[in-house]
Design a protein around this motif. Structure first.
Motif, PDB file in Angstrom:
ATOM      1  N   ALA A  55     -35.162  -5.791  18.602  1.00 63.24           N
ATOM      2  CA  ALA A  55     -35.168  -6.739  17.474  1.00 63.24           C
ATOM      3  C   ALA A  55     -33.760  -7.030  16.973  1.00 63.24           C
ATOM      4  CB  ALA A  55     -36.047  -6.248  16.331  1.00 63.24           C
ATOM      5  N   LYS A  56     -32.905  -6.032  16.911  1.00 62.76           N
ATOM      6  CA  LYS A  56     -31.528  -6.246  16.473  1.00 62.76           C
ATOM      7  C   LYS A  56     -30.785  -7.154  17.452  1.00 62.76           C
ATOM      8  CE  LYS A  56     -31.089  -1.817  14.053  1.00 62.76           C
ATOM      9  NZ  LYS A  56     -30.296  -2.149  12.857  1.00 62.76           N
ATOM     10  N   GLY A  57     -31.077  -7.003  18.746  1.00 64.88           N
ATOM     11  CA  GLY A  57     -30.463  -7.877  19.740  1.00 64.88           C
ATOM     12  C   GLY A  57     -30.864  -9.327  19.533  1.00 64.88           C
ATOM     13  N   HIS A  58     -32.106  -9.553  19.098  1.00 64.85           N
ATOM     14  CA  HIS A  58     -32.552 -10.912  18.771  1.00 64.85           C
ATOM     15  C   HIS A  58     -31.706 -11.492  17.639  1.00 64.85           C
ATOM     16  CE1 HIS A  58     -36.097  -9.351  20.885  1.00 64.85           C
ATOM     17  NE2 HIS A  58     -36.506 -10.598  21.045  1.00 64.85           N
ATOM     18  N   LEU A  59     -31.432 -10.664  16.626  1.00 68.44           N
ATOM     19  CA  LEU A  59     -30.616 -11.129  15.502  1.00 68.44           C
ATOM     20  C   LEU A  59     -29.224 -11.543  15.974  1.00 68.44           C
ATOM     21  CD1 LEU A  59     -31.489  -8.518  12.703  1.00 68.44           C
ATOM     22  CD2 LEU A  59     -32.229 -10.900  12.820  1.00 68.44           C
ATOM     23  N   THR A 373     -30.715  -3.257   3.137  1.00 63.09           N
ATOM     24  CA  THR A 373     -30.951  -3.222   4.581  1.00 63.09           C
ATOM     25  C   THR A 373     -30.099  -2.145   5.237  1.00 63.09           C
ATOM     26  OG1 THR A 373     -29.264  -4.914   4.970  1.00 63.09           O
ATOM     27  CG2 THR A 373     -31.525  -5.660   4.666  1.00 63.09           C
ATOM     28  N   SER A 374     -30.422  -1.820   6.477  1.00 63.65           N
ATOM     29  CA  SER A 374     -29.610  -0.896   7.262  1.00 63.65           C
ATOM     30  C   SER A 374     -29.225  -1.610   8.552  1.00 63.65           C
ATOM     31  CB  SER A 374     -30.388   0.386   7.582  1.00 63.65           C
ATOM     32  OG  SER A 374     -31.430   0.112   8.506  1.00 63.65           O
ATOM     33  N   TYR A 408     -35.988 -14.597  13.712  1.00 58.97           N
ATOM     34  CA  TYR A 408     -36.077 -13.266  13.123  1.00 58.97           C
ATOM     35  C   TYR A 408     -35.295 -13.214  11.815  1.00 58.97           C
ATOM     36  CZ  TYR A 408     -38.511 -10.873  16.893  1.00 58.97           C
ATOM     37  OH  TYR A 408     -39.476 -10.457  17.774  1.00 58.97           O
ATOM     38  N   ILE A 409     -34.229 -13.982  11.722  1.00 59.41           N
ATOM     39  CA  ILE A 409     -33.481 -14.050  10.463  1.00 59.41           C
ATOM     40  C   ILE A 409     -34.396 -14.555   9.347  1.00 59.41           C
ATOM     41  CG2 ILE A 409     -31.573 -15.175   9.263  1.00 59.41           C
ATOM     42  CD1 ILE A 409     -30.050 -15.225  11.902  1.00 59.41           C
ATOM     43  N   GLY A 410     -35.224 -15.541   9.657  1.00 61.04           N
ATOM     44  CA  GLY A 410     -36.172 -16.058   8.669  1.00 61.04           C
ATOM     45  C   GLY A 410     -37.180 -15.007   8.246  1.00 61.04           C
ATOM     46  N   ARG A 426     -35.099  -2.131   8.065  1.00 58.89           N
ATOM     47  CA  ARG A 426     -34.629  -2.310   9.441  1.00 58.89           C
ATOM     48  C   ARG A 426     -35.508  -3.335  10.137  1.00 58.89           C
ATOM     49  NH1 ARG A 426     -33.862   2.505  13.978  1.00 58.89           N
ATOM     50  NH2 ARG A 426     -33.368   1.152  15.745  1.00 58.89           N
ATOM     51  N   MET A 427     -34.890  -4.175  10.965  1.00 61.68           N
ATOM     52  CA  MET A 427     -35.644  -5.210  11.670  1.00 61.68           C
ATOM     53  C   MET A 427     -36.382  -4.620  12.856  1.00 61.68           C
ATOM     54  SD  MET A 427     -36.040  -8.533  11.288  1.00 61.68           S
ATOM     55  CE  MET A 427     -37.776  -8.492  11.672  1.00 61.68           C
TER      56      MET A 427
END
Length: 653
Positions: A55-59, A373-374, A408-410, A426-427
């Protein structure tokens, strides 16, 4: 005597959120000051020297598609690239890069210094000043006053920060860096509610003191894939990471020393991250497990330190020594820096609107860990959103708001402002109800046209995105047009590749079958000399683009179904709640009325995601809002009462 300066915007903090916000504002043609306590610490990785992941990679990819800098800095400093979850569906795969810590910070600083509209000021902020419901200036500790129309606070873990290691407590937000102690009071004076959160970091050890024979190598991908569309190749050598585990000896050592752990003595009262707990928390919460993973990761090409990912801790130094030496391969490891925990102030993000602006205070934005957030990626994405919205506001233009089915930001921003958080957020891919629509493969198609329309993409990025879209469009057309019929000749050469055909089918149709790989299909076509134009267009694609085409074809039915579901839900997203709407209505409990009044949702869709809302309550609220909207377009006592929808929703529709 105080010295005054004028800036269009002031960004407070030089971490991942601050860097994104400052650069995007500068690129938008506005004069911006980035105020940070230590200029050389801009872009510094406080914890793990890695970017991306599940998920973080998507961001990170979304940040790149919107013109941010994180992907560029990652490619300039990456020493191991790997796509996680390759064995699972593409929606939950996550690109990740281990980075050289020093090179990453240097890359961020280089990118910022290229911006002529950006001034970096090494200073501490004493207060944010307001007048008439909007920010007007920032006062520095040395007395200077920076007049401005927009302030973005990205202070990370530095607000009234306190570091813990065993019984010892030290003021500071990061090892060797001071705390910011006056800004919290400035935020409180605006009526904002602040809380306390906790994060932590593991010990680092010297790489020459490790017995690598006892560790399991963890290589990166054979063909490392960059994050940014601007990157043609990765110049740095690709390094190994390693894997080892704690054991029962490690766990017993921790249990015997819990009375010295700040988390369990009451020394730390703040809430820590649920999904990245300390090793002492893991041992207590997951007592049934006899071991926990430790990823041993290099901090850089020439850096002598290794990062022990998985044993974040605030135990005393002597206990950390014994803990490390109980782990296979680390029996003789020399500690370079002990782990510690950090407590810090944060602002509950329910007090922000969808632009990350503080409700009721024009021009003040919050982004990053100050919002609870983290993670570097979550912070950078928020910094970009806040920066773009500051640009939009300065230019008198519509706000920038991404939907949950758009990015994912949305999802993250909507989660934060709607539900708030009482622990570091955490996302995860599981947070996105439309994750099939949000894969890395479609990020440039989804978001780069939006960024181009906003005027925040540079010409080279626009050119590369356009080229990518053209290449992929050609391939989509060619694989739909390349039709196979089950005649004798066709069946014969397909069967050589273990592909059966019982009815006329296009190449795109064949790709919907899970047992058929695109590479094998192309090779079969080349051997036969079939569809040479299609083969030629496909061979022009990069590997990532080819995977995107296969994903689209293979999951087309599911993607279309999810798109229809998103469209249905958009009716509630488009049903606007008037500004100043009273939630003291028949059928709504006092508890739900209070929650709605606190969050001030701008749509029925957002209201439905507030914690504790029930389908029955949403139905009642929908009825009241529709009745209010109908009456607003009519008249009362002969006086027209025309309803003006809130600007932020009007601009979304």
């Amino acid at each position: 005597m105080s010295i005054s300066s004028d800036f269009d915007a002031v960004v407070i903090g030089g971490g991942h959120a601050g860097a994104e916000a400052a650069r995007i504002i500068a690129r938008g043609g506005r004069r911006v000051a980035l105020v940070t306590i230590i200029a050389d610490a801009i872009g510094r990785m406080s914890c793990n020297p890695a970017i991306g992941g599940l998920a973080k990679g998507h961001l990170v990819k979304e940040i790149d598609a919107l013109g941010g800098l994180m992907a560029e800095a990652t490619d300039a400093s990456g020493i191991q690239f790997k796509v996680l979850n390759r064995s699972k569906g593409p929606a939950v795969q996550g690109p990740r890069a281990q980075c050289d810590r020093d090179l990453y910070a240097a890359a961020v600083q280089t990118l910022l210094r290229k911006e002529p509209n950006l001034a970096i000021l090494e200073a501490s902020v004493a207060s944010i000043d307001k007048a008439g419901g909007r920010v007007v200036s920032v006062t520095l500790a040395d007395g200077r006053r920076l007049r401005t129309r927009a302030v973005i606070v990205t202070t990370g873990t530095f607000l009234r920060a306190l570091m813990h290691s065993g019984e010892s407590r030290t003021v500071g937000g990061r090892f060797g860096e001071p705390s910011s102690d006056t800004l919290s009071e400035s935020l409180r004076s605006f009526g904002l509610r602040l809380g306390r959160l906790k994060t932590g970091t593991p010990p680092r050890i010297l790489r020459d003191s490790v017995d690598y024979e006892k560790l399991t190598p963890q290589p990166g991908d054979d063909e490392p894939r960059p994050f940014s569309i601007l990157t043609d190749g990765l110049a740095l050598p690709q390094l190994l990471c390693w894997l080892t585990y704690t054991n029962e000896t490690s766990h017993e050592l921790i249990r015997k020393n819990l009375h010295r752990a700040p988390m369990y003595t009451g020394q730390i009262a703040a809430t820590g991250p649920r999904y990245c707990p300390s090793i002492e928390d893991k041992v207590v919460r997951f007592s049934e497990k006899d071991r926990h993973q430790i990823f041993v990761e290099p901090e850089g090409i020439d850096n002598p330190w290794l990062y022990l990912n998985g044993i974040s801790t605030s135990l005393p130094a002597d206990v950390q020594d014994d803990l490390i030496h109980s782990v296979p391969g680390l029996e003789r490891a020399a500690v370079a820096r002990y782990g510690y925990a950090v407590e810090y102030d944060f602002v509950n993000p329910e007090q922000l609107d969808a632009t990350l602006q503080v409700r009721g205070l024009e021009g003040l934005y919050l982004a990053g860990q100050i919002n609870g957030t983290s993670g570097y990626e979550e912070a950078a994405a928020q910094g970009l959103v806040a920066g773009i919205n500051a640009l939009q506001q300065l230019g008198g233009r519509d706000p920038f708001i991404l939907r949950r089915d758009q990015a994912y930001i949305g999802v993250m921003v909507d989660d934060l402002i709607t539900m708030g958080t009482e622990e570091p957020y955490r996302m995860f891919t599981s947070r996105a109800e439309y994750r099939l629509l949000l894969g890395c493969h479609s990020v440039y198609e989804r978001l780069s046209p939006v960024a181009e329309k906003l005027g925040i993409l540079d010409s080279e990025r626009i050119r590369r995105v356009d080229d990518r879209m053209d290449r992929m469009s050609q391939v989509r057309r060619s694989i739909r047009a390349a039709a196979l019929v089950p005649d004798r000749a066709t069946t014969s050469w397909l069967e050589e590749s273990n592909i059966s055909l019982s009815a006329p089918t296009s190449i795109a149709g064949l790709l919907q079958r899970q047992d058929i790989g695109f590479h094998e299909l192309l090779e079969a076509c080349e051997r036969r000399g079939s569809f040479p134009e299609m083969v030629s267009t496909v061979r022009q694609l990069r590997e990532e683009e080819l995977e995107a085409i296969v994903t689209e074809a293979r999951y087309a039915g599911y993607i279309e179904k999810q798109a229809r579901e998103a469209e249905k839900c958009r009716h509630d997203e488009d049903l606007r709640i008037p500004a100043g709407f009273s939630y003291e209505r028949p059928g709504l409990s006092r508890e739900l009325s209070d929650k709605l009044t606190l969050v001030q949702p701008v749509s029925i869709g957002q209201a439905s995601r507030i914690r504790g809302m029930t389908p029955a309550a949403i139905s009642i609220l929908r009825m009241h809002v529709r009745a209010r909207n109908r009456s607003s377009h009519g008249s009362h006592n002969g006086v027209a009462d025309v309803f003006q929808p809130p600007a932020e929703l009007e601009r979304q529709s």
